[in-house]
Scaffold this motif. Structure first.
Motif, PDB file in Angstrom:
ATOM      1  N   LYS A 159      26.774  44.428  55.871  1.00 27.60           N
ATOM      2  CA  LYS A 159      27.520  43.388  55.084  1.00 27.60           C
ATOM      3  C   LYS A 159      26.658  42.025  54.705  1.00 27.60           C
ATOM      4  O   LYS A 159      26.791  41.303  53.800  1.00 27.60           O
ATOM      5  CB  LYS A 159      28.857  43.134  55.672  1.00 27.60           C
ATOM      6  N   GLY A 160      26.044  41.638  55.767  1.00 29.82           N
ATOM      7  CA  GLY A 160      25.207  40.498  55.536  1.00 29.82           C
ATOM      8  C   GLY A 160      24.359  40.573  54.416  1.00 29.82           C
ATOM      9  O   GLY A 160      23.970  39.712  53.675  1.00 29.82           O
ATOM     10  N   MET A 161      23.527  41.759  54.345  1.00 28.38           N
ATOM     11  CA  MET A 161      22.805  41.909  53.127  1.00 28.38           C
ATOM     12  C   MET A 161      23.542  42.015  51.931  1.00 28.38           C
ATOM     13  O   MET A 161      22.944  41.310  50.928  1.00 28.38           O
ATOM     14  CB  MET A 161      22.159  43.332  53.408  1.00 28.38           C
ATOM     15  N   ALA A 162      24.649  42.488  51.835  1.00 30.53           N
ATOM     16  CA  ALA A 162      25.377  42.270  50.538  1.00 30.53           C
ATOM     17  C   ALA A 162      25.841  40.752  50.235  1.00 30.53           C
ATOM     18  O   ALA A 162      25.790  40.564  49.092  1.00 30.53           O
ATOM     19  CB  ALA A 162      26.790  43.331  50.621  1.00 30.53           C
ATOM     20  N   ILE A 163      26.089  39.852  51.236  1.00 31.46           N
ATOM     21  CA  ILE A 163      26.542  38.636  51.152  1.00 31.46           C
ATOM     22  C   ILE A 163      24.931  37.959  50.812  1.00 31.46           C
ATOM     23  O   ILE A 163      25.124  36.955  49.830  1.00 31.46           O
ATOM     24  CB  ILE A 163      26.836  38.031  52.442  1.00 31.46           C
ATOM     25  N   GLY A 186      32.883  46.529  40.211  1.00 30.63           N
ATOM     26  CA  GLY A 186      33.237  47.686  40.881  1.00 30.63           C
ATOM     27  C   GLY A 186      33.317  47.412  42.483  1.00 30.63           C
ATOM     28  O   GLY A 186      34.536  47.740  43.136  1.00 30.63           O
ATOM     29  N   LEU A 187      32.448  46.618  42.759  1.00 31.93           N
ATOM     30  CA  LEU A 187      32.408  46.030  44.119  1.00 31.93           C
ATOM     31  C   LEU A 187      33.979  45.225  44.502  1.00 31.93           C
ATOM     32  O   LEU A 187      34.612  45.586  45.574  1.00 31.93           O
ATOM     33  CB  LEU A 187      31.348  45.172  44.726  1.00 31.93           C
ATOM     34  N   VAL A 188      34.451  44.251  43.631  1.00 34.28           N
ATOM     35  CA  VAL A 188      35.482  43.842  43.791  1.00 34.28           C
ATOM     36  C   VAL A 188      36.557  44.513  43.561  1.00 34.28           C
ATOM     37  O   VAL A 188      37.771  44.445  44.261  1.00 34.28           O
ATOM     38  CB  VAL A 188      35.154  42.290  42.855  1.00 34.28           C
ATOM     39  N   LEU A 189      36.708  45.400  42.560  1.00 36.69           N
ATOM     40  CA  LEU A 189      37.736  46.194  42.137  1.00 36.69           C
ATOM     41  C   LEU A 189      38.177  47.326  43.474  1.00 36.69           C
ATOM     42  O   LEU A 189      39.100  47.369  43.757  1.00 36.69           O
ATOM     43  CB  LEU A 189      37.326  47.007  40.862  1.00 36.69           C
ATOM     44  N   GLY A 190      36.909  47.785  44.086  1.00 32.55           N
ATOM     45  CA  GLY A 190      37.305  48.729  45.181  1.00 32.55           C
ATOM     46  C   GLY A 190      37.789  47.931  45.947  1.00 32.55           C
ATOM     47  O   GLY A 190      38.436  48.446  47.237  1.00 32.55           O
ATOM     48  N   VAL A 247      31.025  51.471  47.300  1.00 35.79           N
ATOM     49  CA  VAL A 247      30.040  50.601  48.431  1.00 35.79           C
ATOM     50  C   VAL A 247      31.280  49.835  49.030  1.00 35.79           C
ATOM     51  O   VAL A 247      31.268  49.794  50.334  1.00 35.79           O
ATOM     52  CB  VAL A 247      29.056  49.774  47.770  1.00 35.79           C
ATOM     53  N   ALA A 248      32.330  49.535  48.275  1.00 37.75           N
ATOM     54  CA  ALA A 248      33.235  48.594  48.782  1.00 37.75           C
ATOM     55  C   ALA A 248      34.324  49.506  49.698  1.00 37.75           C
ATOM     56  O   ALA A 248      34.509  49.072  50.981  1.00 37.75           O
ATOM     57  CB  ALA A 248      34.023  48.172  47.489  1.00 37.75           C
ATOM     58  N   ILE A 249      34.595  50.689  49.029  1.00 41.86           N
ATOM     59  CA  ILE A 249      35.414  51.611  50.110  1.00 41.86           C
ATOM     60  C   ILE A 249      34.634  52.139  51.213  1.00 41.86           C
ATOM     61  O   ILE A 249      35.142  52.112  52.437  1.00 41.86           O
ATOM     62  CB  ILE A 249      35.628  52.959  49.207  1.00 41.86           C
ATOM     63  N   MET A 250      33.259  52.318  51.060  1.00 40.65           N
ATOM     64  CA  MET A 250      32.583  52.473  52.364  1.00 40.65           C
ATOM     65  C   MET A 250      32.417  51.535  53.435  1.00 40.65           C
ATOM     66  O   MET A 250      32.835  51.634  54.804  1.00 40.65           O
ATOM     67  CB  MET A 250      31.258  53.019  52.003  1.00 40.65           C
ATOM     68  N   MET A 251      32.322  50.083  52.800  1.00 44.92           N
ATOM     69  CA  MET A 251      32.529  49.092  53.847  1.00 44.92           C
ATOM     70  C   MET A 251      33.826  48.821  54.544  1.00 44.92           C
ATOM     71  O   MET A 251      33.652  48.597  55.725  1.00 44.92           O
ATOM     72  CB  MET A 251      32.112  47.776  52.901  1.00 44.92           C
TER      73      MET A 251
END
Length: 287
Positions: A10-14, A99-103, A280-284
């Motif tokens: 999650k830090g990598m995504a940020i 897609g990340l925000v939507l998920g 990715v969002a769902i997996m997170m």
């Protein structure tokens, strides 16, 4: 170990989000479900250190170390890739974050425990403020400088002081969901320079000096604003999350690119990119 790995990813995504103008690292932290933990850990760490509460220090560092380590590594590893992707494939890259925000919307809506008049007012206020930022973002004149073109070989202390204050301003924007710290650096005229410093630090180690000034400003800004946000969440949790939800809705709309003129292969790549962001969002959230 699973929790540390989750915080690191999650830090990598940020970190990736903070490297992209127009994408908010605070938004990504919020939709990935660690925003509240992150701001609380940042704000409580100095007090715990001053009062020698080592157990609280350890609890904060369990979150902060993997998140910040992931963010720093991703910025250094992916900044060139991100710049290349946005320069050559801007729409699929941008739609990935859509897609990340939507998920992440199911998680975001669950953070608001009760919907009442105060929450709706906070929601519309957040949406209105974000709409203003989107308006100025759209009307910001396009910068045609090649990365590094404006970089001076001479580094002065005065320039370092400027980067220090730019770091404070960018940090405040990074912590607040919906406001992009890298976009603020772009408006302040330093995004290309900072991007060049980071991308070329291995070939010229002198670029570490301006980054130190910027980094000190970012650290001070993050610790200062996180304390304020933590207090607001503790006292007005539902209203604050209603405000943030309004910001996220407009952020989602502002990220949506114009896809009417795409070729069939590029349209297919765009759809796949959005699906990847959604997954990715769902997996997170599952992790």
């Amino acid at each position: 170990m699973r929790a540390y790995l989750s915080y690191f990813i999650k830090g990598m995504a940020i970190g990736i989000a903070n490297a992209i103008p127009g994408v908010s690292g605070g938004t990504i932290a919020f939709v990935l479900g660690i925003y509240e933990k992150l701001t609380y850990s940042i704000s409580s760490l100095p007090i715990a250190l001053i009062k020698f509460r080592w157990k609280d220090v350890a609890e904060s560092l369990k979150i902060l170390i993997p998140v910040f380590l992931g963010a720093i590594i991703s910025i250094f590893l992916f900044l060139n890739i991100i710049n290349f992707s946005f320069a050559n494939y801007p729409i699929p890259t941008k739609i990935f974050f859509v897609g990340l925000v939507l998920g992440s919307f199911p998680f975001v809506t669950k953070t608001v425990e009760k919907y009442d008049l105060k929450v709706f007012l906070a929601f519309f206020l957040g949406a209105f403020i974000m709409a203003i930022f989107v308006y100025f973002d759209i009307n910001e004149p396009e910068i045609n400088k090649v990365a590094g073109e404006s970089v001076s070989s001479d580094f002065s202390f005065i320039y370092g002081v400027k980067l220090f204050f730019c770091g404070i301003a960018a940090a405040i924007a990074m912590v607040i969901p919906g406001i992009s710290g890298s976009l603020l650096l772009l408006i302040l005229g330093e995004y290309e320079n900072v991007s060049y410093f980071v991308s070329n630090i291995t070939s010229n180690f002198n670029y570490i000096y301006p980054l130190i000034f910027l980094g000190i400003g970012i650290v001070i800004g993050i610790f200062a604003i996180s304390k304020l946000i933590t207090i607001l969440i503790q006292k007005y949790r539902t209203i604050v999350f209603g405000f943030v939800l309004g910001i996220l809705i407009v952020s989602f709309l502002s990220l949506w690119p114009n896809i009417t003129s795409l070729s069939v292969p590029m349209l297919a790549a765009t759809v796949l990119s959005m699906c990847l962001g959604f997954l990715v969002a769902i997996m997170m959230e599952k992790i």
